[in-house]
Design a protein around this motif. Structure first.
Motif, mmCIF file in Angstrom:
data_model
loop_
_atom_site.group_PDB
_atom_site.id
_atom_site.type_symbol
_atom_site.label_atom_id
_atom_site.label_comp_id
_atom_site.label_asym_id
_atom_site.label_seq_id
_atom_site.Cartn_x
_atom_site.Cartn_y
_atom_site.Cartn_z
ATOM 1 N N SER A 194 12.408 -14.066 -12.304
ATOM 2 C CA SER A 194 12.473 -12.696 -12.164
ATOM 3 C C SER A 194 11.168 -12.099 -11.913
ATOM 4 O O SER A 194 10.604 -11.182 -11.075
ATOM 5 N N THR A 195 10.306 -12.199 -13.056
ATOM 6 C CA THR A 195 9.156 -11.661 -13.147
ATOM 7 C C THR A 195 8.352 -12.190 -11.857
ATOM 8 O O THR A 195 7.545 -11.396 -11.444
ATOM 9 N N PHE A 196 8.231 -13.614 -11.669
ATOM 10 C CA PHE A 196 7.484 -14.056 -10.464
ATOM 11 C C PHE A 196 7.997 -13.459 -9.295
ATOM 12 O O PHE A 196 6.702 -12.732 -8.524
ATOM 13 N N TYR A 197 9.096 -13.524 -8.798
ATOM 14 C CA TYR A 197 9.409 -12.822 -7.527
ATOM 15 C C TYR A 197 9.277 -11.216 -7.467
ATOM 16 O O TYR A 197 9.035 -10.850 -6.112
ATOM 17 N N GLY A 198 9.502 -10.689 -8.489
ATOM 18 C CA GLY A 198 9.159 -9.111 -8.539
ATOM 19 C C GLY A 198 7.862 -8.992 -8.339
ATOM 20 O O GLY A 198 7.421 -7.985 -7.507
ATOM 21 N N ALA A 199 6.832 -9.729 -8.863
ATOM 22 C CA ALA A 199 5.344 -9.637 -8.508
ATOM 23 C C ALA A 199 5.117 -9.637 -7.058
ATOM 24 O O ALA A 199 4.440 -8.896 -6.476
ATOM 25 N N CYS A 200 5.881 -10.714 -6.474
ATOM 26 C CA CYS A 200 5.518 -10.974 -5.094
ATOM 27 C C CYS A 200 6.162 -9.954 -4.068
ATOM 28 O O CYS A 200 5.379 -9.444 -3.265
ATOM 29 N N HIS A 201 7.251 -9.341 -4.672
ATOM 30 C CA HIS A 201 7.708 -8.228 -4.074
ATOM 31 C C HIS A 201 6.548 -6.917 -3.965
ATOM 32 O O HIS A 201 6.361 -6.372 -2.901
ATOM 33 N N MET A 202 6.117 -6.607 -5.203
ATOM 34 C CA MET A 202 5.328 -5.330 -5.221
ATOM 35 C C MET A 202 3.857 -6.054 -4.561
ATOM 36 O O MET A 202 3.343 -4.978 -3.558
ATOM 37 N N ILE A 203 3.361 -7.140 -4.439
ATOM 38 C CA ILE A 203 2.044 -7.492 -3.974
ATOM 39 C C ILE A 203 2.111 -7.146 -2.145
ATOM 40 O O ILE A 203 1.659 -6.687 -1.618
ATOM 41 N N SER A 204 3.541 -7.794 -1.896
ATOM 42 C CA SER A 204 3.667 -7.761 -0.350
ATOM 43 C C SER A 204 3.847 -6.332 0.204
ATOM 44 O O SER A 204 3.459 -5.839 1.212
ATOM 45 N N ASP A 205 4.627 -5.505 -0.759
ATOM 46 C CA ASP A 205 4.777 -4.253 -0.345
ATOM 47 C C ASP A 205 3.520 -3.446 -0.275
ATOM 48 O O ASP A 205 3.313 -2.728 0.540
ATOM 49 N N LEU A 206 2.625 -3.656 -1.163
ATOM 50 C CA LEU A 206 1.345 -2.933 -1.324
ATOM 51 C C LEU A 206 0.279 -3.287 -0.040
ATOM 52 O O LEU A 206 -0.088 -2.325 0.682
ATOM 53 N N VAL A 207 0.337 -4.506 0.114
ATOM 54 C CA VAL A 207 -0.480 -5.001 1.197
ATOM 55 C C VAL A 207 0.170 -4.268 2.678
ATOM 56 O O VAL A 207 -0.671 -4.118 3.617
ATOM 57 N N ILE A 208 1.253 -4.531 2.679
ATOM 58 C CA ILE A 208 1.984 -4.032 4.213
ATOM 59 C C ILE A 208 1.514 -2.669 4.370
ATOM 60 O O ILE A 208 1.422 -2.005 5.414
ATOM 61 N N ALA A 209 1.629 -1.806 3.110
ATOM 62 C CA ALA A 209 1.614 -0.461 3.089
ATOM 63 C C ALA A 209 0.091 -0.032 3.477
ATOM 64 O O ALA A 209 -0.238 1.044 4.213
ATOM 65 N N ILE A 210 -0.791 -0.854 3.041
ATOM 66 C CA ILE A 210 -2.490 -0.798 3.161
ATOM 67 C C ILE A 210 -2.918 -1.113 4.578
ATOM 68 O O ILE A 210 -3.747 -0.485 4.998
ATOM 69 N N MET A 211 -2.267 -2.016 5.286
ATOM 70 C CA MET A 211 -2.801 -2.723 6.561
ATOM 71 C C MET A 211 -3.124 -1.699 7.447
ATOM 72 O O MET A 211 -4.058 -1.524 7.998
ATOM 73 N N PRO A 212 -2.225 -0.810 7.915
ATOM 74 C CA PRO A 212 -2.386 -0.002 8.937
ATOM 75 C C PRO A 212 -3.513 1.081 8.562
ATOM 76 O O PRO A 212 -4.176 1.765 9.446
ATOM 77 N N LEU A 213 -3.949 1.436 7.503
ATOM 78 C CA LEU A 213 -5.005 2.077 7.090
ATOM 79 C C LEU A 213 -6.409 1.748 7.480
ATOM 80 O O LEU A 213 -7.314 2.534 7.891
ATOM 81 N N THR A 214 -6.309 0.483 7.144
ATOM 82 C CA THR A 214 -7.687 -0.158 7.585
ATOM 83 C C THR A 214 -8.081 -0.066 9.226
ATOM 84 O O THR A 214 -9.105 -0.301 9.455
ATOM 85 N N MET A 215 -7.023 0.089 9.726
ATOM 86 C CA MET A 215 -7.225 0.398 11.302
ATOM 87 C C MET A 215 -7.226 1.682 11.734
ATOM 88 O O MET A 215 -8.053 2.041 12.721
ATOM 89 N N ILE A 216 -6.542 2.616 11.257
ATOM 90 C CA ILE A 216 -6.462 4.085 11.628
ATOM 91 C C ILE A 216 -7.494 4.606 11.457
ATOM 92 O O ILE A 216 -8.152 5.708 12.377
ATOM 93 N N TRP A 217 -8.171 4.419 10.319
ATOM 94 C CA TRP A 217 -9.512 5.155 9.970
ATOM 95 C C TRP A 217 -10.588 4.536 10.604
ATOM 96 O O TRP A 217 -11.937 4.925 10.398
ATOM 97 N N ARG A 218 -10.735 3.552 11.460
ATOM 98 C CA ARG A 218 -11.517 2.903 12.206
ATOM 99 C C ARG A 218 -11.392 3.472 13.621
ATOM 100 O O ARG A 218 -12.554 3.214 14.464
ATOM 101 N N LEU A 219 -10.450 4.153 14.027
ATOM 102 C CA LEU A 219 -10.262 4.807 15.550
ATOM 103 C C LEU A 219 -11.126 5.619 15.335
ATOM 104 O O LEU A 219 -11.453 6.730 14.626
#
Length: 411
Positions: A194-219
């Motif tokens: 549970s600890t391992f998969y919970g950490a994977c949930h958090m990391i993937s959610d954070l990466v997916i939320a940040i990804m569009p910001l890296t493109m929007i602010w380059r436009l």
């Protein structure tokens, strides 16, 4: 297997000991009441956003073919409903009670329904994570590095969530030991998994939320307000990440502090409530990011009601500000007529009507991947209406020949 490694990896699926408690006369009770309410109410709210997504796609953008993320969203909605139903049923089988309220039969039923509902929880996570990544690919997929990052995120999510489903189902030998701890056999350590998969949930959610910001602010968009607006729309995945962090913290405390806090099942009820909110919030984020035309329509209506539209309207137009000019290869013939007849006359760089040149800011749209910053081609614009490239113009930066798209009007 060494005794130390065995104690680390193997434990009982449910708390050991004798269960001689007295269940409440009426279920659900304790935290089970909150789980039941969340399970009943949340899917209705999520369904509204899913319905608005398809309304926008079919009736406002008039698409003729669904994208793959549309199918994923529809299937994820069904998964969220199934998960909510299973969680509501679990509350009638002891979910959310205090540990001293269980007897042998109720404890067995409780862990059985946990195992069933957990499979649908993992499927819900997989659905909204993949839907968001595919949306980003369709918007910014022209960048090779960004496209690879999105596909890498999809592969990572599918792989670890598939492992999560596998360990949840085959985590005990025999399988029924998960809900019948008295029989002979073994189970993997639920605290570690549970600890391992919970950490994977958090990391993937954070990466997916940040990804569009890296493109929007380059436009190269005309105003900072547009960047902020796109950031808020495309990065609403931070909401799912915040819920994931809260749920993981409570779940970890529930597993690790079980000695000092033996009321493990009551704290698990809080975690299960957040799991319902998590997958529904993620699916809402995947839909909210596609409602660009609907947001523009609402904004236009507010401006009309407030009387501001009369002061800002400078030219007549039969095109509403929230509707993009249609392209014959994507939309049906039943579309509105553009108010600017020269709009298509300069599409191929021609002289235009009556030999006149194109007005300022209406130059030919870029036609190759090297000249654009959005995932658009000559035959298809942004299908979601978020980044309307049909009214963007190109110009050179710093004397170089590289082209960037910039919107000419501030919405």
């Amino acid at each position: 297997m060494s005794p130390q490694l065995s104690s680390l990896l193997i434990e009982r699926a449910s708390p050991s000991g004798t269960f001689n408690g007295t269940p409440p006369d009426r279920l659900p009770a304790e935290n089970g009441v909150h789980i039941w309410r969340a399970a009943v109410a949340t899917p209705f709210f999520t369904f509204v956003f899913v319905a608005l997504r398809f309304y926008t796609r079919l009736y406002m953008l008039k698409i003729k073919k669904y994208a793959i993320d549309d199918y994923i969203v529809a299937l994820s909605m069904l998964v969220c409903i199934a998960h909510a139903v299973l969680m509501a049923i679990a509350t009638y089988n002891g979910m959310g009670l205090h540990a001293w309220q269980y007897d042998e039969d109720l404890n067995s039923r409780y862990y059985l329904w946990i195992g069933i509902s957990s499979e649908f929880y993992v499927l819900g996570l997989m659905g909204f994570k993949c839907a968001l990544c595919l949306l980003y690919i369709r918007l910014f997929g022209v960048y090779t590095g960004f496209r690879r990052a999105c596909y890498g995120s999809i592969v990572f999510c599918i792989c670890y969530l598939f492992c999560n489903m596998t360990t949840e189902f085959f985590g005990c030998h025999p399988i029924r030991k998960k809900w019948q701890p008295s029989i002979d056999g073994w189970c993997i350590n639920s605290t570690a998994s549970s600890t391992f998969y919970g950490a994977c949930h958090m990391i993937s959610d954070l990466v997916i939320a940040i990804m569009p910001l890296t493109m929007i602010w380059r436009l190269q968009i005309a105003t900072r307000r547009q960047k902020v607006g796109l950031s808020l729309v495309l990065s609403c995945g931070f909401m799912a990440w915040a819920i994931s962090v809260t749920r993981w913290s409570i779940s970890t405390y529930d597993h690790v502090a079980v000695v000092s806090t033996p009321d493990r099942t009551w704290w698990a009820g809080v975690s299960f409530t957040l799991s319902i909110l998590e997958i529904n919030a993620g699916l809402i984020c995947a839909c909210a990011a596609t409602l660009g035309p609907l947001w523009k329509l609402a904004y236009a209506q507010v401006r009309t009601w407030s009387g501001r539209s009369a002061h800002h309207q400078t030219k007549p137009s039969t095109w509403p500000s929230f509707v993009r000019k249609p392209d014959s290869s994507q939309y049906s013939g039943e579309t509105r007529r553009p108010s600017e007849p020269w709009a298509y006359a300069y599409a191929d760089g021609g002289a235009g009507l009556e030999g006149r040149s194109a007005p300022a800011g209406r130059t030919r749209r870029p036609s190759n991947l090297q000249d654009i910053t959005l995932n658009s081609t000559n035959s298809r614009d942004d299908e979601y209406g978020l980044l309307d490239v049909s009214e963007w113009r190109t110009y050179a930066i710093g004397g170089s020949q590289a082209q960037r798209n910039v919107r000419t009007e501030d919405v």
